[in-house]
Design a protein around this motif. Structure first.
Motif, short mmCIF file in Angstrom:
data_model
loop_
_atom_site.label_atom_id
_atom_site.label_comp_id
_atom_site.label_asym_id
_atom_site.label_seq_id
_atom_site.Cartn_x
_atom_site.Cartn_y
_atom_site.Cartn_z
N LYS A 208 -4.93 6.54 -0.50
CA LYS A 208 -5.96 6.74 0.48
C LYS A 208 -7.02 5.80 0.61
O LYS A 208 -7.65 5.19 1.70
CB LYS A 208 -6.49 8.21 0.36
N HIS A 209 -7.46 5.52 -0.78
CA HIS A 209 -8.55 4.71 -0.74
C HIS A 209 -8.22 3.06 -0.15
O HIS A 209 -8.85 2.37 0.28
CB HIS A 209 -9.01 4.42 -2.22
N ALA A 210 -6.82 2.85 -0.73
CA ALA A 210 -6.19 1.55 -0.06
C ALA A 210 -6.47 1.34 1.47
O ALA A 210 -6.81 0.41 1.92
CB ALA A 210 -4.85 1.28 -0.55
N TYR A 211 -5.90 2.42 2.22
CA TYR A 211 -5.89 2.40 3.48
C TYR A 211 -7.32 2.35 3.99
O TYR A 211 -7.74 1.38 5.05
CB TYR A 211 -5.49 3.67 4.06
N PHE A 212 -8.29 3.04 3.44
CA PHE A 212 -9.87 2.84 3.77
C PHE A 212 -10.28 1.41 3.42
O PHE A 212 -10.95 0.65 4.38
CB PHE A 212 -10.68 3.97 3.06
N LEU B 299 -7.42 -2.89 -6.54
CA LEU B 299 -6.15 -2.31 -5.81
C LEU B 299 -5.17 -3.58 -5.99
O LEU B 299 -3.91 -3.36 -5.93
CB LEU B 299 -6.58 -2.19 -4.35
N TYR B 300 -5.70 -4.67 -5.81
CA TYR B 300 -4.80 -5.90 -6.18
C TYR B 300 -4.32 -5.87 -7.62
O TYR B 300 -2.87 -5.99 -7.71
CB TYR B 300 -5.52 -7.31 -5.85
N ASP B 301 -4.90 -5.62 -8.53
CA ASP B 301 -4.45 -5.73 -10.01
C ASP B 301 -3.31 -4.31 -10.00
O ASP B 301 -2.27 -4.59 -10.77
CB ASP B 301 -5.65 -5.32 -10.96
N LEU B 302 -3.65 -3.49 -9.28
CA LEU B 302 -2.67 -2.39 -9.30
C LEU B 302 -1.42 -2.56 -8.48
O LEU B 302 -0.24 -2.62 -9.13
CB LEU B 302 -3.36 -0.98 -8.68
N CYS B 303 -1.56 -3.21 -7.33
CA CYS B 303 -0.36 -3.65 -6.51
C CYS B 303 0.58 -4.71 -7.35
O CYS B 303 1.67 -4.50 -7.10
CB CYS B 303 -0.67 -4.15 -5.14
N VAL B 304 -0.03 -5.63 -7.96
CA VAL B 304 0.74 -6.80 -8.42
C VAL B 304 1.61 -6.08 -9.83
O VAL B 304 2.38 -6.92 -10.23
CB VAL B 304 0.00 -7.89 -8.88
N ASN B 305 1.13 -5.00 -10.25
CA ASN B 305 1.92 -4.35 -11.33
C ASN B 305 2.63 -3.21 -11.24
O ASN B 305 2.93 -2.38 -12.01
CB ASN B 305 0.68 -4.18 -12.30
N LEU B 306 2.85 -3.00 -9.84
CA LEU B 306 3.50 -1.79 -9.49
C LEU B 306 4.96 -1.66 -10.15
O LEU B 306 5.54 -0.53 -10.34
CB LEU B 306 3.92 -1.66 -7.88
N LYS C 2 0.78 -1.09 -0.10
CA LYS C 2 -0.15 -0.16 0.07
C LYS C 2 0.95 1.54 0.12
O LYS C 2 0.49 2.37 -0.58
CB LYS C 2 -1.05 -0.14 1.22
N ASN C 3 1.97 1.20 0.82
CA ASN C 3 2.88 2.52 0.73
C ASN C 3 3.69 2.73 -0.71
O ASN C 3 4.43 3.81 -0.57
CB ASN C 3 3.94 2.39 1.87
N GLN C 4 3.55 1.57 -1.49
CA GLN C 4 4.31 1.85 -2.69
C GLN C 4 3.40 2.60 -3.84
O GLN C 4 3.83 2.77 -4.75
CB GLN C 4 4.83 0.52 -3.09
N ILE C 5 1.98 2.54 -3.51
CA ILE C 5 1.04 3.00 -4.42
C ILE C 5 1.73 4.60 -4.59
O ILE C 5 1.72 5.43 -3.72
CB ILE C 5 -0.29 3.05 -4.00
N PRO C 6 1.81 4.84 -5.89
CA PRO C 6 2.46 6.24 -6.24
C PRO C 6 1.18 7.50 -6.23
O PRO C 6 1.77 8.59 -6.51
CB PRO C 6 3.11 6.12 -7.74
N PHE C 7 0.14 7.16 -6.24
CA PHE C 7 -0.93 8.28 -6.04
C PHE C 7 -1.48 8.24 -4.87
O PHE C 7 -1.97 7.54 -4.37
CB PHE C 7 -1.85 7.58 -7.08
N ASP C 8 -1.85 9.51 -4.40
CA ASP C 8 -2.03 9.86 -3.11
C ASP C 8 -3.62 9.57 -2.85
O ASP C 8 -4.03 8.92 -1.75
CB ASP C 8 -1.95 11.43 -2.64
#
Length: 295
Positions: free
Chosen positions: A163-167, A260-267, A153-159
């Motif tokens: 924020k949505h990931a934490y929620f 969010l999973y699709d985004l994280c596995v493609n960071l 979650k902390n590697q997501i490059p968009f604020d």
């Protein structure tokens, strides 16, 4: 089966296995990551497994169990490959409904489509799970996806998306997945996987390659990806007809988890289509669904 095998080579395989089938015309419909799909004589569909054999074998077994148990047409296997892993079925007539076409339909027609989809989902969710006990259907597990999001979650490059990931992570901890409410689920009922005629009657449901056992709420994610309007209508119709009730907010949560999973596995590959699509979808949702799920 190699992905780059030619249409002619596949045709030769079919002819060798089924010499009584007179082949006059072959069209390549799709070459995906898991399957190569051919149309033969505009009458039959043949699907060849590429690499993921387990999913293919699972789909074949599930389709055979479901034969005659649903009021909707599904692929009915009549050819099973002898020399290679593939199967064939009589082509289900109809067209794929696009999101753009759906968006301009009348409210009455949208409700009609939603009513049919809800009926299909109710039918498949009400199939006794025991019918499929001999098939290795690995239960859908959202905890694995949550773990990936938690770790990255902390590697997501968009604020905004971080924020949505934490929620979403916080919300998931509060409600958790209902593992007592397990059903057979299609798990990919998007616009590409149901066919309609000119009057928007659903003529068939296709592609059961992702079918598994899980929370029925998981069966609405693909629709949510395609059209938020459609999934809201389907859930409403489902709840009017079924003793099992679907919570729209849970559907929204599961949809966010998948994106969010699709985004994280493609960071590590932010130029990939999957990464860009996940970002685009979540940003298109946030003004509507994010506000809704916090209410």
């Amino acid at each position: 089966m190699k992905k780059n095998v030619s249409k002619e080579e596949l045709t030769a395989i079919i002819m060798e296995d089924f010499p009584d089938l007179i082949i006059k015309k072959v069209d390549n419909i799709e070459t995906g990551t898991e399957n190569i799909v051919l149309s033969v004589n505009d009458e039959f569909i043949f699907r060849f497994s590429i690499d993921i054999k387990d999913n293919f074998i699972k789909e074949e077994k599930v389709l055979n169990v479901l034969k005659g148990k649903l009021s909707f047409k599904i692929p009915e296997i009549i050819f099973e490959g002898k020399s290679h892993l593939y199967f064939g079925y009589k082509k289900i007539q109809g067209k794929i409904l696009t999101a753009d076409e759906y968006s301009i339909l009348s409210i009455t027609t949208k409700d009609y489509i939603a009513s049919q989809l809800s009926s299909f989902l109710i039918e498949i969710h009400n199939q006794p799970v025991s019918y499929f006990s001999f098939i290795d259907l690995e239960p859908a597990n959202k905890d694995l996806l949550i773990g990936e999001i938690e770790n990255k979650k902390n590697q997501i490059p968009f604020d905004d998306i971080r924020k949505h990931a934490y929620f979403v992570l916080d919300w998931y901890k509060k409600i958790k997945e209902d593992k007592t409410n397990q059903s057979l689920i299609h798990w990919d009922l998007n616009f590409n996987n149901f066919l309609v005629d000119e009057n928007y009657n659903i003529t068939g449901i296709i592609d059961f390659s992702t079918v598994t056992i899980g929370d029925p709420h998981l069966d609405f994610h693909s629709e949510y990806r395609d059209s938020m309007d459609l999934v809201i209508r389907v859930v409403e119709q489902y709840n009017l007809k079924s003793k099992k009730q679907i919570n729209l907010k849970r559907v929204m949560l599961y949809s966010w988890i998948n994106e969010l999973y699709d985004l994280c596995v493609n960071l590590d590959n932010q130029d990939s289509v999957n990464f860009k699509n996940a970002v685009q979808r979540m940003r298109s949702w946030e003004k509507i669904s994010y506000l809704d799920i916090t209410s």
